[in-house]
Design an enzyme around this catalytic site. Sequence first.
Site, PDB file in Angstrom:
ATOM      1  N   HIS A  67       0.857  -1.187   0.000  1.00 38.19           N
ATOM      2  CA  HIS A  67       0.000   0.000   0.000  1.00 38.19           C
ATOM      3  C   HIS A  67       0.892   1.236   0.000  1.00 38.19           C
ATOM      4  O   HIS A  67       2.010   1.216   0.520  1.00 38.19           O
ATOM      5  CB  HIS A  67      -0.884   0.023   1.247  1.00 38.19           C
ATOM      6  CG  HIS A  67      -1.911  -1.047   1.280  1.00 38.19           C
ATOM      7  ND1 HIS A  67      -2.973  -1.009   2.150  1.00 38.19           N
ATOM      8  CD2 HIS A  67      -2.064  -2.188   0.553  1.00 38.19           C
ATOM      9  CE1 HIS A  67      -3.728  -2.073   1.970  1.00 38.19           C
ATOM     10  NE2 HIS A  67      -3.193  -2.809   1.008  1.00 38.19           N
ATOM     11  N   GLU A  69       0.874   3.881   1.742  1.00 35.73           N
ATOM     12  CA  GLU A  69       1.310   4.298   3.079  1.00 35.73           C
ATOM     13  C   GLU A  69       2.499   3.469   3.564  1.00 35.73           C
ATOM     14  O   GLU A  69       3.462   3.998   4.113  1.00 35.73           O
ATOM     15  CB  GLU A  69       0.173   4.156   4.109  1.00 35.73           C
ATOM     16  CG  GLU A  69      -1.068   4.919   3.784  1.00 35.73           C
ATOM     17  CD  GLU A  69      -2.123   4.080   3.068  1.00 35.73           C
ATOM     18  OE1 GLU A  69      -1.797   3.432   2.046  1.00 35.73           O
ATOM     19  OE2 GLU A  69      -3.275   4.079   3.523  1.00 35.73           O
ATOM     20  N   CYS A  97      -6.275   1.771   5.815  1.00 36.40           N
ATOM     21  CA  CYS A  97      -6.849   0.503   6.271  1.00 36.40           C
ATOM     22  C   CYS A  97      -6.270   0.182   7.658  1.00 36.40           C
ATOM     23  O   CYS A  97      -5.325   0.842   8.118  1.00 36.40           O
ATOM     24  CB  CYS A  97      -6.522  -0.599   5.272  1.00 36.40           C
ATOM     25  SG  CYS A  97      -4.789  -1.124   5.291  1.00 36.40           S
ATOM     26  N   CYS A 100      -2.391  -0.331   7.634  1.00 34.74           N
ATOM     27  CA  CYS A 100      -1.632   0.908   7.474  1.00 34.74           C
ATOM     28  C   CYS A 100      -1.776   1.809   8.694  1.00 34.74           C
ATOM     29  O   CYS A 100      -0.798   2.435   9.117  1.00 34.74           O
ATOM     30  CB  CYS A 100      -2.066   1.626   6.209  1.00 34.74           C
ATOM     31  SG  CYS A 100      -1.610   0.733   4.699  1.00 34.74           S
TER      32      CYS A 100
END
Length: 163
Positions: A67, A69, A97, A100
């Site tokens: 991801h 992040e 999410c 993260c």
Amino acid sequence: MTEQEQSNNGKNGGTPQGHMARALALAQAAAARGEIPVGAVLVHGPSGDIIAEAGNLTEERFDATAHAEMLVLQAGGRKLASPRLAECDLYVTLEPCPMCAAAIGFARVRRLYFGAYDPKGGGVEHGPRIYQQPTCHHKPEVYGGIDEQEAARLLKDFFKDKR
């Protein structure tokens, strides 16, 4: 290391809106590569310098954890030679999410700015609300809804085109 993960020392506006504009551009680039359009920018808070930036790379890397992040936290840690990013602010186009959000807390990020809210998969204002848990060791200052309409439009358009 991909071009997106490389460090960037530009100020790119030096404001939450300027940094979010950069994150939105990274999200657009991710969509063009077939990735879910999420972009993230890690900024040294006191100076406003961009430390790292990335768009999602989960499909390209065949890695569910790639991801945006996570990628900027990793690149930022390498650049600053520390897993703790206490003077850093993170700008991301979508509410993080749970995975993260937890990583952001572990990294001790100072402030989290995000664009679109994610009622289905978010972990900050929705779902498990990671920073409200008694087991959470660090809660960043959280500011949601920055350029929310543009961030939400990118996601809606991406998924509309996929159907």
